[in-house]
Design an enzyme around this catalytic site. Structure first.
Site, short mmCIF file in Angstrom:
data_model
loop_
_atom_site.label_atom_id
_atom_site.label_comp_id
_atom_site.label_asym_id
_atom_site.label_seq_id
_atom_site.Cartn_x
_atom_site.Cartn_y
_atom_site.Cartn_z
N TYR A 22 -3.60 -6.66 -8.38
CA TYR A 22 -3.16 -7.92 -8.44
C TYR A 22 -2.41 -7.72 -6.95
O TYR A 22 -2.06 -9.14 -6.61
CB TYR A 22 -3.12 -8.51 -9.68
N HIS A 97 -12.38 -13.36 -8.04
CA HIS A 97 -11.10 -12.19 -8.50
C HIS A 97 -10.69 -11.93 -7.52
O HIS A 97 -11.15 -11.33 -6.30
CB HIS A 97 -12.16 -11.55 -9.13
#
Ligand code: DQA
Length: 139
Positions: A22, A97
């Protein structure tokens, strides 16, 4: 254009958790970059770890925003409550996402919200949010 960026469960840990997946930037810095990118538009940001609060944010967006960019985190994969909240409003929602969920574990391949979203963007890191926001300007 008025856009609402909603981040769900565990996204408050962005920059601290699984940095290889991430990234290293915290969510507030990512949000600041989004705000700069969409200068001239109104961008609001909301994050919650609570499923019900995310549903409430979606409900309250009705009539107040041109679009919602939603990263529901793991709720994506099993929250029928969030799916129903999206279906209940007319404001369009784009699912995002940061990671490419299709290149990850099997359970991430299934989204219960995609069917009621305008579209899905995944795999572009923090730029997934910007690409999703831009999509509203094309329609
Ligand atoms: C995520 C992917 C989800 O599978 C995961 O549960 C997250 C983040 C993403 O941004 O890549 O928390 O939505």
């Amino acid at each position: 254009m008025k856009l609402l960026f909603i981040n769900g469960v565990n996204l408050n840990l962005t920059g601290m958790r699984e940095k290889g997946v991430y990234g290293e930037q915290p969510l507030d810095l990512i949000n600041a970059e989004i705000k700069t990118h969409f200068m001239g538009d109104t961008c609001d940001f909301y994050q919650s770890n609570s499923e019900g609060d995310i549903c409430t944010a979606i409900q309250l967006a009705e009539g107040n925003y041109d679009g919602i960019v939603l990263n529901a985190g793991a709720y994506t994969h099993y929250s029928y409550a969030i799916r129903d909240a999206i279906a209940a409003v007319t404001v369009p929602v784009v699912e995002v996402h940061m990671s490419n969920v299709h290149a990850r574990e099997e359970f991430r391949h299934k989204s219960v919200i995609s069917e009621v979203c305008k579209g899905v963007i995944c795999g572009f890191g923090k730029n997934s949010y910007i690409l999703a926001g831009e999509s509203f300007k094309l329609s």
